[in-house]
Design an enzyme around this catalytic site. Structure first.
Site, mmCIF file in Angstrom:
data_model
loop_
_atom_site.group_PDB
_atom_site.id
_atom_site.type_symbol
_atom_site.label_atom_id
_atom_site.label_comp_id
_atom_site.label_asym_id
_atom_site.label_seq_id
_atom_site.Cartn_x
_atom_site.Cartn_y
_atom_site.Cartn_z
ATOM 1 N N GLU A 68 0.854 -1.185 0.000
ATOM 2 C CA GLU A 68 0.000 0.000 0.000
ATOM 3 C C GLU A 68 0.891 1.236 0.000
ATOM 4 O O GLU A 68 1.739 1.399 0.886
ATOM 5 C CB GLU A 68 -0.950 0.044 1.199
ATOM 6 C CG GLU A 68 -1.877 1.259 1.122
ATOM 7 C CD GLU A 68 -2.890 1.355 2.250
ATOM 8 O OE1 GLU A 68 -3.367 2.482 2.516
ATOM 9 O OE2 GLU A 68 -3.201 0.317 2.870
ATOM 10 N N GLU A 93 5.077 5.149 3.355
ATOM 11 C CA GLU A 93 4.563 6.474 3.684
ATOM 12 C C GLU A 93 5.741 7.356 4.075
ATOM 13 O O GLU A 93 6.683 6.884 4.730
ATOM 14 C CB GLU A 93 3.557 6.373 4.845
ATOM 15 C CG GLU A 93 3.016 7.680 5.368
ATOM 16 C CD GLU A 93 2.302 8.495 4.308
ATOM 17 O OE1 GLU A 93 2.794 9.593 4.006
ATOM 18 O OE2 GLU A 93 1.274 8.026 3.774
ATOM 19 N N ASP A 120 10.318 7.438 0.068
ATOM 20 C CA ASP A 120 9.662 7.708 -1.204
ATOM 21 C C ASP A 120 9.303 6.387 -1.898
ATOM 22 O O ASP A 120 10.168 5.535 -2.116
ATOM 23 C CB ASP A 120 10.615 8.533 -2.078
ATOM 24 C CG ASP A 120 10.064 8.839 -3.461
ATOM 25 O OD1 ASP A 120 8.864 8.615 -3.696
ATOM 26 O OD2 ASP A 120 10.849 9.302 -4.315
ATOM 27 N N ASP A 143 -2.894 12.239 -3.281
ATOM 28 C CA ASP A 143 -3.076 13.683 -3.426
ATOM 29 C C ASP A 143 -3.447 14.002 -4.874
ATOM 30 O O ASP A 143 -2.692 13.680 -5.789
ATOM 31 C CB ASP A 143 -1.782 14.409 -3.040
ATOM 32 C CG ASP A 143 -1.977 15.913 -2.861
ATOM 33 O OD1 ASP A 143 -2.836 16.483 -3.565
ATOM 34 O OD2 ASP A 143 -1.267 16.505 -2.041
ATOM 35 N N LYS A 147 -4.919 21.693 -8.757
ATOM 36 C CA LYS A 147 -4.618 22.833 -9.624
ATOM 37 C C LYS A 147 -3.874 22.357 -10.874
ATOM 38 O O LYS A 147 -2.956 21.546 -10.784
ATOM 39 C CB LYS A 147 -3.782 23.858 -8.871
ATOM 40 C CG LYS A 147 -4.529 24.546 -7.732
ATOM 41 C CD LYS A 147 -3.655 25.574 -7.042
ATOM 42 C CE LYS A 147 -4.419 26.248 -5.903
ATOM 43 N NZ LYS A 147 -3.590 27.251 -5.190
ATOM 44 N N THR A 216 -13.727 4.989 4.967
ATOM 45 C CA THR A 216 -13.207 5.886 5.984
ATOM 46 C C THR A 216 -14.285 6.850 6.470
ATOM 47 O O THR A 216 -15.301 7.064 5.804
ATOM 48 C CB THR A 216 -12.028 6.706 5.438
ATOM 49 O OG1 THR A 216 -12.508 7.605 4.421
ATOM 50 C CG2 THR A 216 -10.957 5.816 4.829
ATOM 51 N N HIS A 217 -14.020 7.453 7.625
ATOM 52 C CA HIS A 217 -14.944 8.457 8.161
ATOM 53 C C HIS A 217 -15.084 9.622 7.187
ATOM 54 O O HIS A 217 -16.186 10.108 6.927
ATOM 55 C CB HIS A 217 -14.436 8.939 9.520
ATOM 56 C CG HIS A 217 -15.215 10.091 10.085
ATOM 57 N ND1 HIS A 217 -16.482 9.941 10.624
ATOM 58 C CD2 HIS A 217 -14.934 11.418 10.179
ATOM 59 C CE1 HIS A 217 -16.934 11.116 11.030
ATOM 60 N NE2 HIS A 217 -16.011 12.035 10.767
ATOM 61 N N PHE A 218 -13.968 10.071 6.636
ATOM 62 C CA PHE A 218 -13.990 11.175 5.677
ATOM 63 C C PHE A 218 -14.811 10.803 4.442
ATOM 64 O O PHE A 218 -15.592 11.602 3.933
ATOM 65 C CB PHE A 218 -12.558 11.521 5.274
ATOM 66 C CG PHE A 218 -12.459 12.615 4.247
ATOM 67 C CD1 PHE A 218 -12.530 13.948 4.624
ATOM 68 C CD2 PHE A 218 -12.292 12.313 2.907
ATOM 69 C CE1 PHE A 218 -12.440 14.965 3.681
ATOM 70 C CE2 PHE A 218 -12.209 13.311 1.959
ATOM 71 C CZ PHE A 218 -12.272 14.639 2.345
ATOM 72 N N GLU A 219 -14.638 9.568 3.990
ATOM 73 C CA GLU A 219 -15.377 9.099 2.816
ATOM 74 C C GLU A 219 -16.879 9.031 3.106
ATOM 75 O O GLU A 219 -17.706 9.428 2.276
ATOM 76 C CB GLU A 219 -14.849 7.720 2.424
ATOM 77 C CG GLU A 219 -15.458 7.125 1.181
ATOM 78 C CD GLU A 219 -14.891 5.753 0.867
ATOM 79 O OE1 GLU A 219 -15.361 5.129 -0.093
ATOM 80 O OE2 GLU A 219 -13.971 5.303 1.595
#
Length: 240
Positions: A68, A93, A120, A143, A147, A216-219
């Site tokens: 992952e 990560e 990385d 991410d 922009k 996820t909670h955010f999802e």
């Protein structure tokens, strides 16, 4: 961790430096997260050394290998390792607080099928992972760099996908999830163009959230607000 270089080696010029898909803002680590590295890195961490890792030796077995990339605070990786006990998981990560949090949680859960890099992902894949050795690669909510002038920083680019295909076994799986429609479009543009991959849902297709990826909670909050989520599954074609 890596990062040291010979003092006589010139620094790359700004023009030649690789474009990173992340900005290294470590944030503030709690005392518990700091202690996690002291207590658990030796058993759960993997130091980047620039040479191929013998993951069978690391895990003490030759089970299916799942990576992952960009695991954030590690909730999904912990979820997977606890439930898919027959598989071995490698998390990558760069941000210290999330790594520390996962180290503590994995140690508390007594997990033996999980190891972590703080490095990385491009360099880990390129230098430490043998060709055709990964059964699955998971990249959840990278991410989006929304922009337009930042699109070049997006992780999933043709060269990166070619490297992933080199490291995936024939028949292996690439699973990418995003909650940005524009990034989903970008993913289709890049992944559908890679001849060694086949979209399980057909060109520019996606699937409902698979059971192995937790919501996820955010999802959950985003879905209640009408935001979309796109799960893309690509198989590495045999013989390609």
């Amino acid at each position: 961790m890596s990062g040291a270089s010979d003092e006589n080696t010139p620094e790359p010029s700004p023009r030649n430096r690789p474009i990173r898909s992340f900005v290294l803002r470590q944030g503030r680590q709690t005392e518990a997260q700091k202690r996690a590295f002291e207590l658990h890195w030796a058993s759960l961490g993997l130091d980047y050394r620039g040479g191929q890792q013998a993951f069978g030796t690391v895990f003490g077995r030759s089970g299916p290998l799942v990576m992952e990339i960009g695991f954030g605070n590690g909730e999904q990786l912990l979820f997977a390792a606890e439930r898919e006990t027959g598989r071995d998981f490698i998390g990558v990560e760069v941000h210290g607080p999330g790594v520390g949090r996962l180290l503590n949680a994995a140690a508390a859960a007594g997990l033996h099928n999980l190891r972590v890099y703080q490095h990385d992902a491009v360099e880990v894949l390129r230098d430490e992972v043998a060709p055709a050795s990964l059964d699955e690669v998971r990249i959840y909510f990278p991410d989006p760099w929304h922009k337009k002038r930042h699109h070049k920083r997006r992780l999933v680019q043709p060269d990166f996908v070619a490297l992933l295909c080199d490291r995936l076994k024939p028949g292996g799986l690439l699973h990418v999830a995003t909650d940005w429609e524009n990034y989903a479009e970008h993913l289709w543009d890049v992944l559908d163009a890679e001849p060694r991959l086949r979209n399980r849902a057909g060109p520019r297709g996606f699937v409902p959230r698979p059971e192995w990826r937790r919501q996820t909670h955010f999802e959950t909050r985003g879905l209640k607000l009408g935001h979309g989520v796109w799960d893309l599954l690509y198989d590495r074609l045999p013989g390609a």
